[in-house]
Design an enzyme around this catalytic site. Structure first.
Site, mmCIF file in Angstrom:
data_model
loop_
_atom_site.group_PDB
_atom_site.id
_atom_site.type_symbol
_atom_site.label_atom_id
_atom_site.label_comp_id
_atom_site.label_asym_id
_atom_site.label_seq_id
_atom_site.Cartn_x
_atom_site.Cartn_y
_atom_site.Cartn_z
ATOM 1 N N GLY A 64 0.774 -1.243 0.000
ATOM 2 C CA GLY A 64 0.000 0.000 0.000
ATOM 3 C C GLY A 64 0.800 1.284 0.000
ATOM 4 N N ASP A 119 0.674 3.108 4.335
ATOM 5 C CA ASP A 119 -0.381 3.878 3.687
ATOM 6 C C ASP A 119 -1.377 4.414 4.712
ATOM 7 O OD1 ASP A 119 -1.321 1.338 4.302
ATOM 8 O OD2 ASP A 119 -2.095 0.890 2.297
ATOM 9 N N ASP A 122 -4.487 2.377 11.292
ATOM 10 C CA ASP A 122 -5.831 2.137 11.824
ATOM 11 C C ASP A 122 -5.667 1.808 13.304
ATOM 12 O OD1 ASP A 122 -8.533 1.616 11.981
ATOM 13 O OD2 ASP A 122 -8.432 -0.329 11.032
ATOM 14 N N LYS A 150 -6.454 6.966 10.613
ATOM 15 C CA LYS A 150 -7.907 6.783 10.772
ATOM 16 C C LYS A 150 -8.313 7.095 12.195
ATOM 17 C CE LYS A 150 -9.593 3.241 7.884
ATOM 18 N NZ LYS A 150 -10.281 1.977 7.632
ATOM 19 N N VAL A 173 -11.139 3.341 2.749
ATOM 20 C CA VAL A 173 -10.690 4.218 1.664
ATOM 21 C C VAL A 173 -9.768 3.463 0.703
ATOM 22 C CG1 VAL A 173 -10.933 6.355 2.977
ATOM 23 C CG2 VAL A 173 -8.782 5.107 3.078
ATOM 24 N N ASP A 179 -5.929 -0.345 -1.281
ATOM 25 C CA ASP A 179 -6.703 -1.280 -2.100
ATOM 26 C C ASP A 179 -7.958 -1.773 -1.403
ATOM 27 O OD1 ASP A 179 -5.328 -2.913 -0.126
ATOM 28 O OD2 ASP A 179 -5.957 -4.633 -1.317
ATOM 29 N N ARG A 185 -5.698 0.450 -6.381
ATOM 30 C CA ARG A 185 -4.448 1.074 -5.929
ATOM 31 C C ARG A 185 -4.005 2.179 -6.880
ATOM 32 N NH1 ARG A 185 -2.303 -2.060 -1.769
ATOM 33 N NH2 ARG A 185 -2.510 -4.311 -1.932
HETATM 34 P P1 IMP Z 1 -3.669 -1.522 11.386
HETATM 35 O O1 IMP Z 1 -2.625 -2.599 11.478
HETATM 36 O O2 IMP Z 1 -4.928 -1.856 12.129
HETATM 37 O O3 IMP Z 1 -3.143 -0.154 11.763
HETATM 38 O O4 IMP Z 1 -4.120 -1.459 9.872
HETATM 39 C C1 IMP Z 1 -3.283 -0.906 8.920
HETATM 40 C C2 IMP Z 1 -3.263 -1.754 7.673
HETATM 41 O O5 IMP Z 1 -4.589 -2.163 7.327
HETATM 42 C C3 IMP Z 1 -2.739 -0.940 6.515
HETATM 43 O O6 IMP Z 1 -1.394 -1.312 6.267
HETATM 44 C C4 IMP Z 1 -3.642 -1.301 5.362
HETATM 45 O O7 IMP Z 1 -3.049 -2.345 4.625
HETATM 46 C C5 IMP Z 1 -4.908 -1.861 5.972
HETATM 47 N N1 IMP Z 1 -6.039 -0.884 5.993
HETATM 48 C C6 IMP Z 1 -6.632 -0.354 7.095
HETATM 49 N N2 IMP Z 1 -7.633 0.470 6.740
HETATM 50 C C7 IMP Z 1 -7.669 0.479 5.403
HETATM 51 C C8 IMP Z 1 -8.496 1.194 4.441
HETATM 52 O O8 IMP Z 1 -9.396 1.994 4.758
HETATM 53 N N3 IMP Z 1 -8.207 0.959 3.121
HETATM 54 C C9 IMP Z 1 -7.229 0.101 2.708
HETATM 55 N N4 IMP Z 1 -6.435 -0.568 3.571
HETATM 56 C C10 IMP Z 1 -6.652 -0.381 4.918
HETATM 57 MG MG MG Z 2 -0.928 -2.540 4.633
#
Ligand code: IMP
Ligand code: MG
Length: 206
Positions: A64, A119, A122, A150, A173, A179, A185
């Site tokens: 991403g 990218d 979250d 986010k 998003v 993606d 992408r």
């Molecule tokens: P985290 O590990 O919960 O912080 O999530 C982050 C990862 O989840 C990122 O590297 C993205 O690959 C994926 N991700 C989280 N939210 C989205 C979104 O809204 N769109 C696309 N990929 C997302």
């Molecule tokens: Mg990712």
């Protein structure tokens, strides 16, 4: 500044014999606005590391962050080494709760100043897992920079990002590297992906 954002457009998944799902892509950030923020981040990162004697190692989390990484490094006015980690935590639109790291860096992280790029941030599970792993391998420092942060209740965030380009509501998003099941992408801007069952899908106009 916001007037050049294209109107929402419908997009149909291109599989044959599967007319659904049909999504509405609601524009959030144009490529021009992204470029402006990336330039500001590049300047701040340059200022942060300019007194360091070793090159900065920029590690992008694939897939991403590749668009973000190639644009950002060209705004950093320092010697930079580039590397990448292939990691996956999301399955369809939800976190799987674990981060699969699929490769090692080209050079050992020991002693390096690392800037970790993703990218979107979250829960922070992805960044925190990879940051901890690089520090355990002896990196001198690991700072983090994400394109999107986010909004979530603080108790759901496992860590923070040192830099982010934009903070967004907790929506799904796509675009500029992000993606949905590997699609979208290559959209130049960033869009919110909304379910749309309102009618006939139209082709997306790039
Ligand atoms: P985290 O590990 O919960 O912080 O999530 C982050 C990862 O989840 C990122 O590297 C993205 O690959 C994926 N991700 C989280 N939210 C989205 C979104 O809204 N769109 C696309 N990929 C997302
Ligand atoms: Mg990712």
């Amino acid at each position: 500044m916001w007037t050049d954002i294209p109107r929402p457009q419908r997009w149909q998944e291109p599989q044959k014999n599967n007319p659904l799902p049909c999504f509405m892509l609601v524009p959030l950030f144009t490529s021009e606005i992204i470029a402006e923020r990336v330039a500001v981040l590049g300047k701040e990162i340059t200022e942060t590391y300019q007194s360091e004697s070793v090159p900065l190692t920029v590690v992008s989390i694939l897939t991403g962050s590749i668009f973000f990484a190639v644009d950002l490094v060209r705004q950093i006015r320092l010697h930079v080494k580039m590397d990448a980690i292939l990691a996956q935590s999301y399955v369809h639109h939800a976190s799987s709760g674990e981060v699969l790291i699929k490769n090692k860096l080209k050079e050992s992280p020991a002693g390096a100043n690392i800037l970790l790029l993703d990218d979107i941030f979250d829960t922070g599970l992805t960044l925190k897992t990879i940051q901890s792993s690089l520090l355990e391998q002896g990196a001198a420092s690991v700072k983090t920079c994400v394109l999107l942060d986010k909004e979530l209740p603080p108790e759901k965030k496992m860590t923070h990002a040192d830099w982010f380009a934009f903070r967004i509501p907790p929506k799904y998003v796509v675009g500029y590297g992000l993606d949905s099941d590997e699609l979208y992408r290559n959209l130049p801007g960033i869009y919110e992906l909304q379910d749309d069952d309102s009618g006939k899908p139209e082709d997306f106009v790039f």
